[in-house]
Design an enzyme around this catalytic site. Sequence first.
Site, PDB file in Angstrom:
ATOM      1  N   GLY A  98      42.127  41.565  24.255  1.00  0.00           N
ATOM      2  CA  GLY A  98      42.513  41.367  22.857  1.00  0.00           C
ATOM      3  C   GLY A  98      43.693  40.431  22.705  1.00  0.00           C
ATOM      4  O   GLY A  98      44.615  40.694  21.924  1.00  0.00           O
TER       5      GLY A  98
ATOM      6  N   VAL B  61      35.019  45.286  25.017  1.00  0.00           N
ATOM      7  CA  VAL B  61      35.523  46.149  26.086  1.00  0.00           C
ATOM      8  C   VAL B  61      35.227  47.630  25.850  1.00  0.00           C
ATOM      9  O   VAL B  61      35.731  48.487  26.571  1.00  0.00           O
ATOM     10  CB  VAL B  61      37.035  45.928  26.322  1.00  0.00           C
ATOM     11  CG1 VAL B  61      37.282  44.561  26.923  1.00  0.00           C
ATOM     12  CG2 VAL B  61      37.833  46.132  25.044  1.00  0.00           C
TER      13      VAL B  61
ATOM     14  N   ASN C 109      45.442  45.709  26.064  1.00  0.00           N
ATOM     15  CA  ASN C 109      45.996  45.566  24.719  1.00  0.00           C
ATOM     16  C   ASN C 109      44.965  45.830  23.626  1.00  0.00           C
ATOM     17  O   ASN C 109      45.328  46.236  22.521  1.00  0.00           O
ATOM     18  CB  ASN C 109      46.575  44.162  24.544  1.00  0.00           C
ATOM     19  CG  ASN C 109      46.959  43.878  23.111  1.00  0.00           C
ATOM     20  OD1 ASN C 109      47.948  44.388  22.598  1.00  0.00           O
ATOM     21  ND2 ASN C 109      46.153  43.057  22.429  1.00  0.00           N
TER      22      ASN C 109
ATOM     23  N   SER D  41      51.318  54.046  21.371  1.00  0.00           N
ATOM     24  CA  SER D  41      51.801  53.792  20.013  1.00  0.00           C
ATOM     25  C   SER D  41      52.762  54.894  19.629  1.00  0.00           C
ATOM     26  O   SER D  41      52.665  56.030  20.125  1.00  0.00           O
ATOM     27  CB  SER D  41      50.630  53.766  19.029  1.00  0.00           C
ATOM     28  OG  SER D  41      51.077  53.798  17.685  1.00  0.00           O
TER      29      SER D  41
ATOM     30  N   TYR E  16      43.079  57.999  15.566  1.00  0.00           N
ATOM     31  CA  TYR E  16      43.783  56.887  16.231  1.00  0.00           C
ATOM     32  C   TYR E  16      44.983  57.409  17.017  1.00  0.00           C
ATOM     33  O   TYR E  16      45.171  57.073  18.182  1.00  0.00           O
ATOM     34  CB  TYR E  16      44.236  55.869  15.190  1.00  0.00           C
ATOM     35  CG  TYR E  16      45.146  54.792  15.738  1.00  0.00           C
ATOM     36  CD1 TYR E  16      44.625  53.727  16.473  1.00  0.00           C
ATOM     37  CD2 TYR E  16      46.532  54.847  15.533  1.00  0.00           C
ATOM     38  CE1 TYR E  16      45.454  52.740  16.991  1.00  0.00           C
ATOM     39  CE2 TYR E  16      47.356  53.872  16.048  1.00  0.00           C
ATOM     40  CZ  TYR E  16      46.820  52.818  16.776  1.00  0.00           C
ATOM     41  OH  TYR E  16      47.645  51.857  17.289  1.00  0.00           O
TER      42      TYR E  16
ATOM     43  N   ALA F  95      45.498  60.385  18.127  1.00  0.00           N
ATOM     44  CA  ALA F  95      45.016  61.188  19.257  1.00  0.00           C
ATOM     45  C   ALA F  95      44.518  60.301  20.398  1.00  0.00           C
ATOM     46  O   ALA F  95      44.721  60.608  21.579  1.00  0.00           O
ATOM     47  CB  ALA F  95      43.912  62.127  18.789  1.00  0.00           C
TER      48      ALA F  95
ATOM     49  N   LYS G  34      45.610  57.363  21.179  1.00  0.00           N
ATOM     50  CA  LYS G  34      46.770  56.792  21.860  1.00  0.00           C
ATOM     51  C   LYS G  34      47.493  57.842  22.701  1.00  0.00           C
ATOM     52  O   LYS G  34      48.042  57.542  23.768  1.00  0.00           O
ATOM     53  CB  LYS G  34      47.715  56.164  20.834  1.00  0.00           C
ATOM     54  CG  LYS G  34      47.166  54.899  20.185  1.00  0.00           C
ATOM     55  CD  LYS G  34      46.883  53.818  21.211  1.00  0.00           C
ATOM     56  CE  LYS G  34      46.492  52.495  20.569  1.00  0.00           C
ATOM     57  NZ  LYS G  34      46.256  51.424  21.585  1.00  0.00           N
TER      58      LYS G  34
END
Length: 255
Positions: free
Chosen positions: A14, A66, A93, A146, A160, A162, A164
């Site tokens: 990314g 990916v 990333n 994050s 999201y 969770a 991370k």
Amino acid sequence: MNTQLTGKIALVTGSNAGIGRGVALLLAANGAKVGVTYLNNKEQGEETVALIRQAGGQAELFQADVTDLGEIDRLVSDVEKAFDGTVDILVNNAGHMVKRVPTAEMTEDMYDKVLNVNFKSTVFMCKRVLPGMKSKGAGRIVNMSSVAAHNGGGPGSGIYAASKAAVTAYSKNLAKEVAGHGITVNLVSPGFIGQTAFHATFTTDEGRKATVNGIPLQREGTPDDVAGAVLYLVSDLAAYLTGETIEINGGMFMR
């Protein structure tokens, strides 16, 4: 010890824009040969590669989803062929919140999309590069967490956050698993980083101002702020650091 990466092959997922681009540019500026990847926006990827080459660095562009194991395998194989060697540095990333969705409205499809882009991609990118790193007895992996992994994130970002948190826990385990092979695994955990599609998509102007007012350093972060931490982690300066998380948030979250 220094931050020079001459001769090293780096793969940054990314990296066509935003934080990924900042990382790719800085690793290349320090001598790495960089695999720049994109999913949909080829033009941005070409711009990243052009910026690296204009500065005298080496980079090639690769397209890949990916979240797909077959494409992960192809991506790494193509990078290794292009640079005539195995990957020394992997920066996972690629990631996305996809959409703000409260639990009451969560669908299985949305759940899968968020987990796949953030967590599944990290696990299987790591798996794919490990054989080459083990054969060399050295390697650097940096995964992307994050601040949401610690505080749960904003409205509608529970899955999201969770995902991370899962990346963070997984990375600590992987660090233990591969330490005996000379491979380090660390994380960077960005807070409010401006100049990215994430906040352009998901954060209102009012929310941006309120967030900055609550940051002790009184400014948004930049992709360069994150890139500097990544460079440290993949360089000789961090040779004795593994399983750790660097929080990059201007003081909005301290541990």
